[in-house]
Design an enzyme around this catalytic site. Structure first.
Site, short mmCIF file in Angstrom:
data_model
loop_
_atom_site.label_atom_id
_atom_site.label_comp_id
_atom_site.label_asym_id
_atom_site.label_seq_id
_atom_site.Cartn_x
_atom_site.Cartn_y
_atom_site.Cartn_z
N ASP A 67 0.70 -1.10 -0.30
CA ASP A 67 -0.13 -0.05 -0.02
C ASP A 67 0.79 1.23 -0.09
O ASP A 67 2.02 1.26 0.25
CB ASP A 67 -1.06 -0.28 1.24
CG ASP A 67 -0.26 -0.66 2.52
OD1 ASP A 67 0.82 -0.51 2.69
OD2 ASP A 67 -1.11 -1.00 3.39
N ASN A 134 -7.64 -3.06 14.04
CA ASN A 134 -8.82 -2.98 13.52
C ASN A 134 -8.88 -4.36 12.75
O ASN A 134 -9.88 -4.60 12.19
CB ASN A 134 -9.52 -1.78 13.06
CG ASN A 134 -8.80 -1.49 11.71
OD1 ASN A 134 -7.97 -2.23 11.32
ND2 ASN A 134 -9.30 -0.38 10.97
N HIS A 136 -7.28 -4.75 10.03
CA HIS A 136 -7.21 -4.45 8.53
C HIS A 136 -5.54 -5.19 8.24
O HIS A 136 -4.51 -5.42 9.07
CB HIS A 136 -6.90 -3.23 8.23
CG HIS A 136 -5.83 -2.25 8.64
ND1 HIS A 136 -5.79 -0.90 9.11
CD2 HIS A 136 -4.29 -2.41 8.88
CE1 HIS A 136 -4.93 -0.48 9.62
NE2 HIS A 136 -3.83 -1.44 9.30
N GLU A 141 -9.65 -2.19 5.24
CA GLU A 141 -10.31 -1.99 6.31
C GLU A 141 -11.65 -2.78 6.48
O GLU A 141 -12.16 -3.21 5.64
CB GLU A 141 -10.77 -0.36 6.34
CG GLU A 141 -9.45 0.57 6.26
CD GLU A 141 -8.87 0.92 7.60
OE1 GLU A 141 -8.53 -0.14 8.32
OE2 GLU A 141 -8.46 2.09 7.65
C1 F6R Z 1 1.56 -1.48 6.21
C2 F6R Z 1 0.17 -2.20 6.21
C3 F6R Z 1 -0.66 -2.14 7.42
C4 F6R Z 1 0.26 -2.37 8.65
C5 F6R Z 1 -0.64 -2.40 9.84
C6 F6R Z 1 0.47 -2.46 11.03
O1 F6R Z 1 1.81 -1.62 4.72
O2 F6R Z 1 -0.42 -2.77 5.14
O3 F6R Z 1 -1.49 -3.41 7.38
O4 F6R Z 1 0.92 -3.67 8.59
O5 F6R Z 1 -1.20 -1.14 10.04
O6 F6R Z 1 1.01 -1.27 11.37
P1 F6R Z 1 2.17 -1.25 12.58
O7 F6R Z 1 3.09 -2.42 12.39
O8 F6R Z 1 2.87 -0.06 12.49
O9 F6R Z 1 1.36 -1.69 13.95
#
Ligand code: F6R
Length: 252
Positions: A67, A134, A136, A141
């Site tokens: 992403d 959450n 994702h 989402e």
């Molecule tokens: C990032 C992504 C997100 C993160 C998730 C956890 O490329 O795809 O799904 O893996 O938001 O983020 P952290 O590791 O910062 O808690």
């Protein structure tokens, strides 16, 4: 699903790095699916250390990212391209010509088409993955459907709030992102998954315990992946009762 319970988050990162490195040793031009965020940083640091010790050569791989924020250019330090260059691409000597990540300041529809064209023709050998508070994965989402391909998403307030720790304040966090769809993640040949911290407990319980696969908690789809290894430290794993389909191993 294979759950590996480790002594510490650092051990999770080292073991996940070795598993990733083994794939690249067998296939030096492998396509790696990359995640950003705080969680994979120790894994990327370990891969960089392994390369500097001469244990692995990652310079021939290609990468595709899950992403990117819409509205952030690659030289913005909160963009995911900036993150990838800092923690992975530049230290390992991977040229940008072999890096596939949406351009946050180009036309979103054109970027989605470009990413899907590439993804349709290039299977991911191993996808590095983590999860949001959450549930994702990528920026898929909670919602009513599982999306197949790269698409535009409106970030939830809870995700913007969680990610605002890296920005000056929440008003700076982009409202939209381009993300790989759930179909793209599920088509990866292998998934190497890391999580740590109390804030991820609910998402990990939904993924690992008995219960429905639901787009309300997108990570639950991983129950259907054929080759998904999840590394959790024992502190986080202690409150989880893995379902019968989960193969559990304790790391030595
Ligand atoms: C990032 C992504 C997100 C993160 C998730 C956890 O490329 O795809 O799904 O893996 O938001 O983020 P952290 O590791 O910062 O808690």
């Amino acid at each position: 699903m294979h759950l590996i319970i480790t002594d510490s988050y650092q051990q999770s990162a080292v073991l996940a790095a070795r598993q990733t490195a083994d794939i690249v040793k067998r296939n030096p031009t492998a396509l790696l699916g990359m995640a950003t965020g705080t969680t994979p940083i120790p894994l990327y640091e370990e891969l960089c250390r392994m390369q500097s010790r001469g244990e692995i050569d990652l310079s021939g791989i290609s990468t595709i990212n899950l992403d990117e924020y819409v509205g952030l250019a690659g030289d913005d330090e909160n963009s995911y391209l900036y993150f990838m260059r800092k923690y992975f691409l530049d230290p390992l000597g991977i040229p940008l010509s072999r890096v596939y990540i949406p351009n946050g300041v180009a036309n979103p529809a054109a970027e989605i088409a470009r990413m899907n064209d590439f993804a349709d023709q290039h299977p991911i050998d191993v996808q590095i993955l983590s999860v949001g508070e959450n549930g994702h994965i990528g920026f898929n989402e909670p919602g009513d459907v599982f999306y197949d391909k790269f698409h535009l998403v409106k970030l939830t307030e809870s995700t913007r709030q969680a990610n605002s720790r890296l920005f000056q304040d929440i008003s700076q966090v982009p409202a939209r992102a381009i993300t790989m769809g759930i179909g793209g993640i599920m088509r990866a040949r292998k998934i190497v998954f890391l999580a740590n911290g109390e804030k991820k407990l609910a998402a990990m319980k939904a993924m690992l315990e008995e219960g429905d696969v639901t787009p309300k908690n997108q990570g639950t789809i991983l129950k259907f992946h054929q080759d998904c290894t999840i590394y959790l430290d024992k502190e986080l794993a202690a409150s989880i009762q893995p379902a019968r389909h989960v193969q559990v191993t304790y790391a030595k």
